[in-house]
Design a protein around this motif. Structure first.
Motif, PDB file in Angstrom:
ATOM      1  N   SER A   1       0.836  -1.202   0.000  1.00 51.25           N
ATOM      2  CA  SER A   1       0.000   0.000   0.000  1.00 51.25           C
ATOM      3  C   SER A   1       0.867   1.246   0.000  1.00 51.25           C
ATOM      4  CB  SER A   1      -0.907   0.041   1.237  1.00 51.25           C
ATOM      5  OG  SER A   1      -1.834  -1.000   1.232  1.00 51.25           O
ATOM      6  N   LEU A   2       0.385   2.268  -0.673  1.00 49.72           N
ATOM      7  CA  LEU A   2       1.000   3.595  -0.639  1.00 49.72           C
ATOM      8  C   LEU A   2       0.128   4.489   0.230  1.00 49.72           C
ATOM      9  CD1 LEU A   2       3.033   5.743  -1.755  1.00 49.72           C
ATOM     10  CD2 LEU A   2       1.369   6.126  -3.609  1.00 49.72           C
ATOM     11  N   ILE A   3       0.735   5.165   1.182  1.00 48.58           N
ATOM     12  CA  ILE A   3       0.016   6.116   2.038  1.00 48.58           C
ATOM     13  C   ILE A   3       0.338   7.523   1.553  1.00 48.58           C
ATOM     14  CG2 ILE A   3      -0.345   6.943   4.389  1.00 48.58           C
ATOM     15  CD1 ILE A   3       0.824   4.246   5.349  1.00 48.58           C
TER      16      ILE A   3
ATOM     17  N   GLY B   1      -7.713   2.351   6.144  1.00 47.87           N
ATOM     18  CA  GLY B   1      -7.361   1.993   4.769  1.00 47.87           C
ATOM     19  C   GLY B   1      -6.499   0.746   4.697  1.00 47.87           C
ATOM     20  N   LEU B   2      -5.542   0.629   5.630  1.00 49.13           N
ATOM     21  CA  LEU B   2      -4.659  -0.542   5.605  1.00 49.13           C
ATOM     22  C   LEU B   2      -5.415  -1.813   5.995  1.00 49.13           C
ATOM     23  CD1 LEU B   2      -1.305   0.819   7.099  1.00 49.13           C
ATOM     24  CD2 LEU B   2      -1.997   0.593   4.706  1.00 49.13           C
TER      25      LEU B   2
ATOM     26  N   LYS C   1      -6.020  -1.341   1.003  1.00 46.07           N
ATOM     27  CA  LYS C   1      -6.163  -0.485  -0.165  1.00 46.07           C
ATOM     28  C   LYS C   1      -4.815  -0.242  -0.816  1.00 46.07           C
ATOM     29  CE  LYS C   1     -10.336   2.066   1.124  1.00 46.07           C
ATOM     30  NZ  LYS C   1     -10.929   3.422   1.280  1.00 46.07           N
ATOM     31  N   ALA C   2      -4.806  -0.162  -2.133  1.00 47.41           N
ATOM     32  CA  ALA C   2      -3.567   0.092  -2.861  1.00 47.41           C
ATOM     33  C   ALA C   2      -3.005   1.464  -2.499  1.00 47.41           C
ATOM     34  CB  ALA C   2      -3.804   0.008  -4.369  1.00 47.41           C
ATOM     35  N   GLU C   3      -3.901   2.447  -2.307  1.00 44.96           N
ATOM     36  CA  GLU C   3      -3.475   3.775  -1.858  1.00 44.96           C
ATOM     37  C   GLU C   3      -4.429   4.273  -0.783  1.00 44.96           C
ATOM     38  OE1 GLU C   3      -2.170   8.216  -3.431  1.00 44.96           O
ATOM     39  OE2 GLU C   3      -3.614   7.053  -4.613  1.00 44.96           O
ATOM     40  N   VAL C   4      -3.849   4.725   0.306  1.00 41.73           N
ATOM     41  CA  VAL C   4      -4.620   5.343   1.387  1.00 41.73           C
ATOM     42  C   VAL C   4      -4.329   6.836   1.340  1.00 41.73           C
ATOM     43  CG1 VAL C   4      -5.039   5.417   3.868  1.00 41.73           C
ATOM     44  CG2 VAL C   4      -4.361   3.256   2.783  1.00 41.73           C
ATOM     45  N   HIS C   5      -5.304   7.636   0.932  1.00 37.83           N
ATOM     46  CA  HIS C   5      -5.074   9.088   0.827  1.00 37.83           C
ATOM     47  C   HIS C   5      -6.155   9.843   1.581  1.00 37.83           C
ATOM     48  CE1 HIS C   5      -8.205   9.589  -2.384  1.00 37.83           C
ATOM     49  NE2 HIS C   5      -7.852   8.350  -2.683  1.00 37.83           N
TER      50      HIS C   5
END
Length: 242
Positions: free
Chosen positions: A167-169, A202-203, A207-211
């Protein structure tokens, strides 16, 4: 008991994440350079282990992390810094300082930990919404976070066959000791508690990205989808007003 490793856990987002995961019953390994700061909040918590090392030092990172034979359910590589340049004047030493922790610190940790990656593990890298657009003074910080963003996307493809999620935060502005130094308006500033809640939510969904915050990040994502000339014109207009 689930295990999580968090770097940059001495203050800001990392500290709040460590406290919240520990409060939720996770076995937390809190990492940072300031051992006194780590031990101060970890004292009395049986499910918290403190590791003090400098993530920019490859050998020190390997020594601290590679001897741990256990696998972590979740690894959050959060340690980072920010420095700005003025008037587009490049300072290579500044760029190196920022990249050393924001990118190579992440890579040092991954290299040290990867031998113990197992199916079902989850790797989260701390990026930034600064990677979405070219912003004034943020050449070093934004470029380092854009590199982290690309790294997360590539690793998500390459590690998929091992059953490892990535994941990207991508936070907006969060009130931390790092952002306290900023001398400009920070729209939709959130607290570390709010940031931690968004990240953990989100994690948990992998999720692939948590924004977050969504109104801010979705606006920036929209701007980043526009042709570059239009992006630059709008950024100039917005930042001049700010």
């Amino acid at each position: 008991m689930k295990r999580v490793l968090i770097t940059g856990a001495t203050s800001g987002i990392g500290l709040q994440l460590a406290k919240d995961y520990a409060g939720d019953g996770w076995d937390v390994t809190a990492c940072g350079r300031n051992v006194i700061a780590l031990q101060t909040w970890a004292e009395g918590r049986d499910n918290v282990t403190v590791l003090s090392f400098d993530a920019t030092n490859t050998e020190a990172t390997k020594a601290a992390l590679s001897n741990d034979s256990l696998s972590y359910d979740l690894i959050i590589l959060n340690a980072g810094t920010c420095e700005y340049i003025d008037f587009g004047v490049i300072d290579v030493s500044l760029f190196k300082r920022v990249f050393d922790i924001n990118l190579f610190g992440v890579l040092n940790c991954i290299e040290a930990l990867q031998a113990n990656f197992q199916q079902g593990n989850h790797l989260a890298l701390m990026g930034s919404t600064a990677a979405y657009l070219g912003l004034p003074r943020a050449e070093a910080y934004g470029a380092s976070k854009a590199a982290v963003s690309y790294l997360a996307r590539s690793l998500s493809v390459d590690l998929e066959h091992k059953g490892i999620s990535v994941s990207l935060i991508s936070p907006g502005f969060v009130k931390t000791p790092l952002t306290d130094k900023n001398d400009f308006v920070m729209p939709m500033l959130v607290t570390p508690e709010e940031a931690s809640a968004s990240i953990r939510h989100g994690l948990a969904k992998k999720k692939a990205e948590v924004h977050f915050p969504k109104k801010f990040t979705c606006f920036l994502k929209f701007l980043s989808s526009l042709p570059m000339a239009m992006q630059l014109a709008l950024v100039r207009k917005i930042t001049r007003k700010a």
